[in-house]
Design an enzyme around this catalytic site. Structure first.
Site, PDB file in Angstrom:
ATOM      1  N   GLU A   1       0.810  -1.219   0.000  1.00 51.89           N
ATOM      2  CA  GLU A   1       0.000   0.000   0.000  1.00 51.89           C
ATOM      3  C   GLU A   1       0.844   1.270   0.000  1.00 51.89           C
ATOM      4  O   GLU A   1       0.465   2.275  -0.616  1.00 51.89           O
ATOM      5  CB  GLU A   1      -0.972   0.012   1.183  1.00 51.89           C
ATOM      6  CG  GLU A   1      -2.212  -0.863   0.996  1.00 51.89           C
ATOM      7  CD  GLU A   1      -1.974  -2.342   1.257  1.00 51.89           C
ATOM      8  OE1 GLU A   1      -0.853  -2.692   1.673  1.00 51.89           O
ATOM      9  OE2 GLU A   1      -2.908  -3.144   1.051  1.00 51.89           O
TER      10      GLU A   1
ATOM     11  N   HIS B   1     -11.689  -5.235   9.229  1.00 54.51           N
ATOM     12  CA  HIS B   1     -12.380  -5.055   7.942  1.00 54.51           C
ATOM     13  C   HIS B   1     -13.734  -4.392   8.168  1.00 54.51           C
ATOM     14  O   HIS B   1     -14.691  -4.677   7.465  1.00 54.51           O
ATOM     15  CB  HIS B   1     -12.613  -6.399   7.258  1.00 54.51           C
ATOM     16  CG  HIS B   1     -11.398  -7.026   6.659  1.00 54.51           C
ATOM     17  ND1 HIS B   1     -10.353  -7.469   7.405  1.00 54.51           N
ATOM     18  CD2 HIS B   1     -11.069  -7.291   5.371  1.00 54.51           C
ATOM     19  CE1 HIS B   1      -9.427  -7.997   6.599  1.00 54.51           C
ATOM     20  NE2 HIS B   1      -9.842  -7.898   5.364  1.00 54.51           N
TER      21      HIS B   1
HETATM   22  C1  LIG Z   1      -2.430  -4.502   4.242  1.00 54.04           C
HETATM   23  C2  LIG Z   1      -3.425  -5.345   3.532  1.00 54.04           C
HETATM   24  N1  LIG Z   1      -3.577  -5.176   2.203  1.00 54.04           N
HETATM   25  C3  LIG Z   1      -4.458  -5.930   1.526  1.00 54.04           C
HETATM   26  C4  LIG Z   1      -5.202  -6.860   2.168  1.00 54.04           C
HETATM   27  C5  LIG Z   1      -6.203  -7.692   1.386  1.00 54.04           C
HETATM   28  N2  LIG Z   1      -5.737  -9.047   1.258  1.00 54.04           N
HETATM   29  C6  LIG Z   1      -6.151  -9.998   2.114  1.00 54.04           C
HETATM   30  S1  LIG Z   1      -5.442 -11.447   1.811  1.00 54.04           S
HETATM   31  C7  LIG Z   1      -4.545 -10.842   0.535  1.00 54.04           C
HETATM   32  C8  LIG Z   1      -3.619 -11.721  -0.223  1.00 54.04           C
HETATM   33  C9  LIG Z   1      -2.458 -12.148   0.595  1.00 54.04           C
HETATM   34  O1  LIG Z   1      -1.708 -13.051  -0.122  1.00 54.04           O
HETATM   35  P1  LIG Z   1      -0.546 -13.848   0.557  1.00 54.04           P
HETATM   36  O2  LIG Z   1       0.252 -12.946   1.432  1.00 54.04           O
HETATM   37  O3  LIG Z   1       0.180 -14.557  -0.505  1.00 54.04           O
HETATM   38  O4  LIG Z   1      -1.281 -14.861   1.540  1.00 54.04           O
HETATM   39  P2  LIG Z   1      -2.315 -16.004   1.225  1.00 54.04           P
HETATM   40  O5  LIG Z   1      -3.682 -15.367   1.276  1.00 54.04           O
HETATM   41  O6  LIG Z   1      -1.995 -16.587  -0.102  1.00 54.04           O
HETATM   42  O7  LIG Z   1      -2.164 -16.980   2.349  1.00 54.04           O
HETATM   43  C10 LIG Z   1      -4.829  -9.496   0.347  1.00 54.04           C
HETATM   44  C11 LIG Z   1      -4.265  -8.671  -0.713  1.00 54.04           C
HETATM   45  C12 LIG Z   1      -5.044  -6.992   3.566  1.00 54.04           C
HETATM   46  N3  LIG Z   1      -5.771  -7.871   4.278  1.00 54.04           N
HETATM   47  N4  LIG Z   1      -4.139  -6.237   4.212  1.00 54.04           N
END
Ligand SMILES: Cc1ncc(C[n+]2csc(CCOP(=O)(O)OP(=O)(O)O)c2C)c(N)n1
Lengths: 331, 315
Positions: A63, A132
């Site tokens: 972000e 959220h």
């Molecule tokens: C700071 C932040 N940005 C965006 C999100 C939205 N978001 C939730 S899960 C996710 C993907 C995360 O991917 P990864 O780190 O690879 O973990 P995975 O879900 O694959 O376990 C995103 C972008 C969030 N929760 N927090």
């Protein structure tokens, strides 16, 4: 884009505005997490990548880089529209919004500007967790230099975004997740839009003024309808722009009704409701009853729906508090 | 040897059965909201938690149900939490994305990507001062490797030789976007070198391999050797959240994934070692029976009481 009227949901209206902006402003860029190829986690940016190619793209989950790069690109003449998936995540990059974007024009004596638009969404929905669910508008409204708006209808979802992107200031457009998939309404797309600012009269009445914004607008209107049936007239004024704020319309209404209630989903302490009350008080409007603020109690948002429902104002609670405001009695 | 592998199988089946039950309850209605399952990734929590001591602190993400279970948190209060019951592990306040059970060394899930990493540094720092010899483990996805907070935490831990194990679950996707499109190739584990700490890419679908590497990293950390980054290669067999249409999957991808998913793979290994199929299948049956009982008990528990909603805000 020629002016047309179409039946669109709130989310589709945002999408239509993005298409329009991509066409009328070649300097527009649209980016953020999952907004490109997937078309957004709420489907709001669907079809943009296909149509406009590299001007629409996915980003890493970074972000600070999303917002910081938008500041830089905007300073160089682009019009970035970046999406922060949930308002809560903007806090990860608060520096770029508060210390950087909002600062550029003022400290450069107007020589530089950062006209970026941040699209995000906020609010509580069933089963959303504490990280959220937050309503953060007051946090951003405290920052001079940053404009903030919160559309509540498909037409405003289109118009406010267009006005935001055309504005030469950094603008935060706070959409609402529960409204994205609401009923379709007639939306005029591609026509002239009102400039930033102004308010909307959502219900007429002469006994009390309810000032509200975002998803609470429709709960306040529902409450006003209930109270109308009881002979209590409630004027509901929606202020979709919180900065610039339509103080004149609010003060004028309270002068007519003599009573003020502010309704917001955000928690009460330090909320923008306090600012609205202060402005009305500051204008010296004579009041027949002390003004009230209706919002979420000052607590973290629980995940269990039965707990969250006990906190977020609904039409029943709004009607009850406004009834007491008008009829008098213990609150 | 096959004893331990059967124990791993049971631990993985407990997670799989829990998650499949959660999916059913989410689709049928009693669970609402966003739920992120770890189906396909079970070997990582099972292997890693086996290498931890009770005093160690674990920080997971919203995809953390498996980590809570592997750390020993019973299934019933976890189901109850998902169902918004008063008996939930957090009384309905946390929900799917915020399970917390510190009494089990499970210091919470987190719903902000990357946010757990700096907090783990603090838990490790506290261990240095309270004489507990604690190691902190922080778990996050491949996508989280692009968060500033994670970079800051890695440098912070490395600069002060903090006992932190950074466990990256690389399931190749960040929500709907492939990690390969968001980084310039290469192994995420290589980033460790930039902070002066060891980094390994390991097979995250093999609990034994995870246990071996986490145990090693924990030992190094406990002896003052500082942090390690482990990139555990895995796949989620399900969507990012329940309801994800998974439009981003390539043709044939799921078939490939299923061939190397941890439970099927361990089953094949056990069969090859001569363990009777009936013995292996009994493990699944046991996990499913326990899980059904836990879910039923949670469903019978009272909902959280709205009159308590303001409790636990301040000390
Ligand atoms: C700071 C932040 N940005 C965006 C999100 C939205 N978001 C939730 S899960 C996710 C993907 C995360 O991917 P990864 O780190 O690879 O973990 P995975 O879900 O694959 O376990 C995103 C972008 C969030 N929760 N927090």
């Amino acid at each position: 884009m020629p002016e047309t009227t179409r039946k669109l949901s709130y989310g589709e209206a945002v999408n239509a505005a993005l298409h329009r902006l991509m066409e009328e402003l070649p300097e527009t860029l649209v980016y953020g997490e999952d907004v490109g190829v997937p078309g957004g986690v709420f489907g709001v940016t669907r079809g943009l990548r296909k149509q406009y190619g590299e001007r629409v793209f996915d980003t890493p989950i970074s972000e600070s880089a999303i917002l910081g790069s938008a500041v830089g690109a905007a300073m160089m003449g682009r019009r970035p529209i970046v999406e922060i998936m949930w308002a809560d995540f903007s806090l990860v990059a608060l520096d770029q919004i508060v210390n950087q974007a909002a600062n550029v024009r003022y400290v450069s004596g107007g020589r530089l500007t950062a006209p970026l638009t941040i699209r995000t969404q906020q609010g509580n929905g069933p089963g959303a967790c504490a990280q959220h669910s937050q309503c953060l508008e007051a946090l951003f409204l405290h920052v001079p230099g940053l404009r903030v708006c919160m559309p509540s209808t498909p037409q405003d979802a289109h118009d406010l975004l267009v006005a935001a992107v055309h504005s030469d200031d950094p603008v935060l457009v706070v959409e609402n997740r529960t409204l994205y998939f609401g009923a379709k309404q007639e939306v005029t797309v591609g026509g002239p839009v009102p400039p930033a600012g102004g308010s909307r009269l959502r219900h007429e009445g002469s006994d009390a003024t309810v000032v509200t914004w975002g998803a609470m607008t429709w709960r306040a209107v529902e409450a006003a309808r209930t109270l109308a049936g009881e002979g209590i007239g409630v004027e509901v004024i929606e202020t979709p722009w919180l900065n610039p704020f339509d103080t004149g319309a609010v003060v004028g209404s309270v002068r007519r009704t003599g009573r003020l209630a502010v309704v917001h989903e955000a928690n009460v302490t330090g909320g923008f409701g306090a600012e609205v009350v202060a402005r009305v008080a500051g204008a010296g409007v004579p009041l027949q009853a002390p003004p009230i603020r209706i919002g979420t109690p000052d607590v973290r948002m629980p995940a269990a729906p039965i707990l969250a429902q006990a906190l977020v104002p609904d039409a029943h609670r709004i009607a009850g508090e406004v009834r007491t405001l008008v009829r008098g009695g213990a609150r | 040897m096959s004893e331990r592998r059967l124990a791993d199988l049971l631990a993985m089946w407990r997670i799989r059965a829990f998650e499949e039950k959660v999916r059913q309850l989410r689709l049928e209605g009693p669970i609402v909201g966003s739920v992120h399952l770890c189906i396909g990734q079970e070997a990582i929590p099972v292997g890693a938690c086996d290498a931890l001591e009770p005093e160690d602190a674990l920080f997971a993400t919203y995809r953390g149900h498996g980590w809570a279970l592997a750390r020993g948190v019973p299934a019933e209060p976890l189901f109850a939490e998902l169902l918004g019951r008063a008996t939930g592990v957090n009384g309905g306040r946390g929900g799917s994305a915020y399970f917390t059970a510190a009494e089990y060394g499970f210091h919470g899930e987190n719903s902000i990507v990357g946010a757990g990493a700096p907090i783990a540094c603090g838990a490790a720092l506290a261990g240095r001062h309270d004489g507990s010899n604690r190691v902190a483990v922080t778990v996050f996805g491949d996508g989280a490797m692009n968060q500033g907070a994670v970079h800051e935490a890695m440098n912070f831990a490395a600069a002060f030789d903090l006992p932190v194990v950074f466990v990256c679950e690389n399931n190749r996707y960040s929500e709907l976007t492939p990690i390969a499109d968001m980084v310039r190739g290469g192994r995420l584990a290589d980033r460790a070198a930039a902070y002066g700490m060891p980094g390994y890419r390991i097979d995250g679908n093999d609990a034994e391999s995870v246990r071996f590497h986490v145990r090693d990293a924990v030992e190094v950390a406990r002896e003052g050797g500082g942090p390690t980054l482990l990139e555990c290669m895995t796949e989620r067999i399900v969507g990012h959240y329940i309801g994800d249409a998974e439009a981003y999957r390539q043709p044939g991808e799921m078939e490939r994934i299923l061939r190397r998913e941890p439970i099927a793979r361990l089953r094949e290994g056990l069969l090859a070692d001569g363990v009777p199929a009936a013995e292996i299948d009994a493990v699944e049956t046991r996990a499913r029976t326990e899980t059904e009982a836990a879910a039923a008990a949670a469903l019978a528990a009272p909902l959280a009481d709205p009159a308590t909603v303001m409790e636990h805000l301040y000390a």
